[in-house]
Write an enzyme that holds these catalytic residues in place. Structure first.
Site, mmCIF file in Angstrom:
data_model
loop_
_atom_site.group_PDB
_atom_site.id
_atom_site.type_symbol
_atom_site.label_atom_id
_atom_site.label_comp_id
_atom_site.label_asym_id
_atom_site.label_seq_id
_atom_site.Cartn_x
_atom_site.Cartn_y
_atom_site.Cartn_z
ATOM 1 N N GLY A 266 -3.084 -10.531 1.945
ATOM 2 C CA GLY A 266 -2.344 -10.592 3.173
ATOM 3 C C GLY A 266 -3.096 -9.435 4.362
ATOM 4 O O GLY A 266 -3.914 -8.887 4.002
ATOM 5 N N ASN A 267 -2.227 -9.122 5.164
ATOM 6 C CA ASN A 267 -2.850 -8.262 6.205
ATOM 7 C C ASN A 267 -2.578 -7.234 5.715
ATOM 8 O O ASN A 267 -3.983 -5.966 5.909
ATOM 9 C CB ASN A 267 -2.102 -7.782 7.679
ATOM 10 C CG ASN A 267 -1.781 -9.323 8.524
ATOM 11 O OD1 ASN A 267 -2.907 -9.839 8.845
ATOM 12 N ND2 ASN A 267 -0.245 -9.703 9.145
ATOM 13 N N ASN B 225 15.050 -6.879 5.028
ATOM 14 C CA ASN B 225 13.909 -6.415 4.803
ATOM 15 C C ASN B 225 14.034 -5.540 6.303
ATOM 16 O O ASN B 225 13.600 -5.843 7.376
ATOM 17 C CB ASN B 225 12.220 -6.847 4.276
ATOM 18 C CG ASN B 225 10.945 -5.928 4.759
ATOM 19 O OD1 ASN B 225 11.177 -5.327 4.873
ATOM 20 N ND2 ASN B 225 10.262 -6.966 4.266
ATOM 21 N N ARG C 143 14.925 -3.518 0.359
ATOM 22 C CA ARG C 143 13.344 -3.443 0.265
ATOM 23 C C ARG C 143 13.866 -2.479 0.379
ATOM 24 O O ARG C 143 13.844 -1.278 1.767
ATOM 25 C CB ARG C 143 12.314 -4.221 1.567
ATOM 26 C CG ARG C 143 10.485 -3.821 1.036
ATOM 27 C CD ARG C 143 9.856 -4.266 1.669
ATOM 28 N NE ARG C 143 8.861 -3.982 1.161
ATOM 29 C CZ ARG C 143 7.765 -4.075 2.487
ATOM 30 N NH1 ARG C 143 8.202 -4.315 3.609
ATOM 31 N NH2 ARG C 143 6.426 -3.489 2.175
ATOM 32 N N HIS D 249 3.405 -3.353 -2.148
ATOM 33 C CA HIS D 249 3.430 -4.460 -2.781
ATOM 34 C C HIS D 249 3.875 -4.472 -4.464
ATOM 35 O O HIS D 249 3.343 -5.512 -4.599
ATOM 36 C CB HIS D 249 1.549 -5.117 -3.211
ATOM 37 C CG HIS D 249 1.480 -5.509 -1.038
ATOM 38 N ND1 HIS D 249 0.153 -4.746 -1.029
ATOM 39 C CD2 HIS D 249 1.428 -5.873 -0.223
ATOM 40 C CE1 HIS D 249 -0.310 -5.441 0.013
ATOM 41 N NE2 HIS D 249 0.922 -5.523 1.377
ATOM 42 N N ARG E 27 -6.909 -1.614 8.271
ATOM 43 C CA ARG E 27 -7.176 -0.445 7.711
ATOM 44 C C ARG E 27 -8.186 -0.443 6.878
ATOM 45 O O ARG E 27 -8.983 -1.676 6.724
ATOM 46 C CB ARG E 27 -5.893 -0.220 6.341
ATOM 47 C CG ARG E 27 -4.895 -0.123 6.951
ATOM 48 C CD ARG E 27 -3.500 0.018 6.006
ATOM 49 N NE ARG E 27 -2.532 -1.370 6.145
ATOM 50 C CZ ARG E 27 -1.567 -2.201 6.020
ATOM 51 N NH1 ARG E 27 -1.667 -1.652 3.981
ATOM 52 N NH2 ARG E 27 -0.907 -2.492 6.107
ATOM 53 N N GLY F 202 -1.699 -14.408 2.743
ATOM 54 C CA GLY F 202 -1.705 -14.995 3.337
ATOM 55 C C GLY F 202 -3.052 -15.841 3.280
ATOM 56 O O GLY F 202 -3.093 -16.571 3.067
ATOM 57 N N HIS G 64 -3.320 -9.520 -4.082
ATOM 58 C CA HIS G 64 -2.312 -9.578 -3.121
ATOM 59 C C HIS G 64 -2.943 -9.157 -1.824
ATOM 60 O O HIS G 64 -3.549 -8.680 -1.512
ATOM 61 C CB HIS G 64 -1.194 -8.432 -2.833
ATOM 62 C CG HIS G 64 -0.400 -8.788 -2.168
ATOM 63 N ND1 HIS G 64 0.917 -9.191 -2.435
ATOM 64 C CD2 HIS G 64 -0.360 -8.448 -0.927
ATOM 65 C CE1 HIS G 64 1.583 -9.166 -1.166
ATOM 66 N NE2 HIS G 64 0.466 -9.181 -0.359
ATOM 67 N N GLU H 185 8.569 -12.554 -2.478
ATOM 68 C CA GLU H 185 9.324 -11.056 -2.602
ATOM 69 C C GLU H 185 10.649 -10.998 -2.147
ATOM 70 O O GLU H 185 11.547 -9.716 -3.017
ATOM 71 C CB GLU H 185 8.685 -10.003 -1.672
ATOM 72 C CG GLU H 185 7.264 -9.724 -1.648
ATOM 73 C CD GLU H 185 6.515 -9.717 -1.048
ATOM 74 O OE1 GLU H 185 5.708 -9.929 -0.380
ATOM 75 O OE2 GLU H 185 6.099 -7.858 -1.020
HETATM 76 P P1 ADP Z 1 1.150 -9.969 5.622
HETATM 77 O O1 ADP Z 1 0.800 -8.486 5.192
HETATM 78 O O2 ADP Z 1 1.615 -9.123 7.466
HETATM 79 O O3 ADP Z 1 2.800 -9.964 5.010
HETATM 80 P P2 ADP Z 1 0.006 -11.838 5.015
HETATM 81 O O4 ADP Z 1 0.505 -12.337 3.578
HETATM 82 O O5 ADP Z 1 1.064 -13.082 6.372
HETATM 83 O O6 ADP Z 1 0.372 -10.598 5.794
HETATM 84 O O7 ADP Z 1 -0.960 -12.525 5.505
HETATM 85 C C1 ADP Z 1 -1.759 -13.093 7.013
HETATM 86 C C2 ADP Z 1 -3.069 -13.050 6.775
HETATM 87 O O8 ADP Z 1 -3.217 -14.606 6.526
HETATM 88 C C3 ADP Z 1 -3.725 -13.143 8.024
HETATM 89 O O9 ADP Z 1 -4.987 -12.472 7.829
HETATM 90 C C4 ADP Z 1 -4.282 -14.799 8.179
HETATM 91 O O10 ADP Z 1 -5.244 -15.002 8.844
HETATM 92 C C5 ADP Z 1 -3.879 -15.278 6.965
HETATM 93 N N1 ADP Z 1 -4.287 -16.040 7.096
HETATM 94 C C6 ADP Z 1 -2.816 -16.818 6.927
HETATM 95 N N2 ADP Z 1 -3.195 -18.533 6.767
HETATM 96 C C7 ADP Z 1 -4.512 -18.933 6.566
HETATM 97 C C8 ADP Z 1 -4.979 -18.955 6.065
HETATM 98 N N3 ADP Z 1 -5.651 -21.387 6.050
HETATM 99 N N4 ADP Z 1 -6.810 -19.516 5.508
HETATM 100 C C9 ADP Z 1 -7.503 -18.338 6.524
HETATM 101 N N5 ADP Z 1 -6.401 -17.092 6.508
HETATM 102 C C10 ADP Z 1 -5.082 -17.267 6.742
#
Ligand code: ADP
Length: 397
Positions: free
Chosen positions: A209-210, A7, A91, A180, A240, A330, A207, A384
């Site tokens: 995450g960030n 990736n 990817r 995604h 975003r 996440g 999904h 992924e």
């Molecule tokens: P990316 O899109 O960069 O791959 P991830 O899927 O790793 O992102 O998700 C990152 C997000 O997950 C961050 O906002 C982080 O705070 C959140 N996160 C990770 N662990 C926890 C937790 N235990 N409780 C709440 N949020 C979490």
């Protein structure tokens, strides 16, 4: 069979060496800050818990991949020779309308991907650079491209078209593509297995995450998703903004006298959780601050989960119902608060979250709905890299 999954970003290269049949991960790691002072290299062997982290000069992606290959075959390596790598899976972010499935990469296909660079100027050129570097350093091995957009190419026109002048679609390819896709495909596939693979199924995958997106998956096919032409549309994300009135962007740009680049950065890098909370874009920081009585943190969480809930309900309406709602990423996998608040008020649709189960931390796929819930609710760990490795195996076979 050993597949090297790559990736490649503009200044980073994430890698995993996987057996797609047994799902064994031989090695996993990251090259960060490529071309920037203070490049970092990480390498881990899950079977032995061996971990390596070092600062190492990596002026270009070539030095980064050389370091990966030398480490994989070196003292703490997991293969004796680079020829043990059977294929490389990459990817690729944007496949436009041409690439509806994963493909074997050759000169012609790569030119086709390059034609979509305009649609993903930050990602596609970096992804292609990763492919070219692998072709140079691991010669004679097949390279496969797996697209973030491919899974969503099954969306019907009524879902992917924007109501703009039609020529913007035909001449500029402006439409919803969605992203995604590899994660949505993996989670929706697992959801269908959990449902017992019925002939007809309606699954909603969140999904979170960030970056965050939701998809509506009917009978295993994506029929709608929240991200659009770019990954800016849809949910409120870490930095975003997601859905806003497009006129707001023009208004802010004019009032603040911003350039195109500045308004773009404002919406992509300074908005979302960070924009409202102002102290961080990280969901964990946000939850801690909310606990401590921070009103802006509470507002950001209310806004974020209100939007997730509205998307879930609209996708249930779009599919004429929903059998399963899945949370991944996440936030989706780890935050019981975000899951719980996102489903608040959906009881009218037969959605009942088991709060006791939801609040216990457990790895893997966990059922979170009550026995009486009409809709199954799961948290599912996405993977992924495994999808990329599996697609690569399927194609090189
Ligand atoms: P990316 O899109 O960069 O791959 P991830 O899927 O790793 O992102 O998700 C990152 C997000 O997950 C961050 O906002 C982080 O705070 C959140 N996160 C990770 N662990 C926890 C937790 N235990 N409780 C709440 N949020 C979490």
């Amino acid at each position: 069979m050993k597949v090297l999954v790559i990736n490649c970003g503009s200044s980073s290269l994430k890698y995993q060496l996987i057996n797609p049949s047994t799902e064994e991960v031989f090695a996993i790691g990251l090259c960060d800050r490529i071309g920037i002072h203070g490049s970092k290299f990480e390498y881990e062997v899950p079977a032995t818990d061996f971990e390596l982290e070092l600062e190492h000069d990596m002026p270009t992606h070539k030095e980064a991949l050389e370091l990966v290959l030398n480490t994989l075959t070196g003292e703490h390596g997991v293969i004796a020779d680079i020829n043990e790598v059977d294929a490389v899976g990459h990817r690729i972010v944007h496949g436009g309308e041409e690439f509806t499935t994963s493909v074997l990469l050759d000169e012609k296909v790569m030119a086709g991907i390059e034609a979509n660079n305009d649609l993903a100027p930050l990602h596609n050129p970096a992804n292609l650079l990763g492919v070219k570097t692998c072709m140079e350093l691991i010669p004679g091995k097949p390279n496969v491209g797996v697209f973030d957009t491919a899974f969503h190419q099954t969306m019907p026109a009524k879902a992917f078209m924007y109501p703009l002048p039609y020529a913007d679609y035909t001449e500029l390819k402006v439409r919803k593509y969605g992203f995604h896709g590899t994660s949505h495909k993996f989670v929706a596939g697992l959801a269908n297995d959990l449902l017992g693979n019925p002939a007809n199924s309606k699954v909603i995958v969140c999904h979170l995450g960030n970056g965050a997106s939701i998809s509506a998956v009917k009978d295993g096919k994506s029929v709608d998703t929240s991200m659009g032409l770019t990954p800016l549309q849809g949910l409120m994300m870490g930095t975003r903004c997601g859905d806003i009135d497009p006129a707001a962007a023009l208004f802010i740009k004019a009032k603040r006298d911003l350039t195109d680049k500045e308004i773009d950065a404002r919406m992509n890098k300074k908005s979302g959780i960070l924009g409202i909370f102002e102290k961080s874009s990280d969901c964990r920081d946000l939850e801690i601050a909310r606990e401590g009585g921070d009103e802006r943190a509470a507002l950001a969480i209310d806004m974020m989960t209100y939007r997730i809930r509205a998307y879930i309900a609209s996708y249930a309406a779009a599919m004429g119902g929903v059998d399963m709602i899945c949370f991944t990423g996440g936030i989706g996998e780890n935050s019981n608060l975000i899951r719980s608040k996102s489903l608040e008020g959906l009881e009218f649709m037969g959605v009942e979250l088991d709060e006791a189960v939801n609040s216990v931390r457990k790895k893997g796929s966990v059922k979170l709905s009550t026995e009486t819930s009409k809709v199954a609710i799961y948290k599912i760990q996405t993977n992924e890299e495994l999808v990329i490795a599996r697609d690569t195996l399927a194609i090189v076979k």
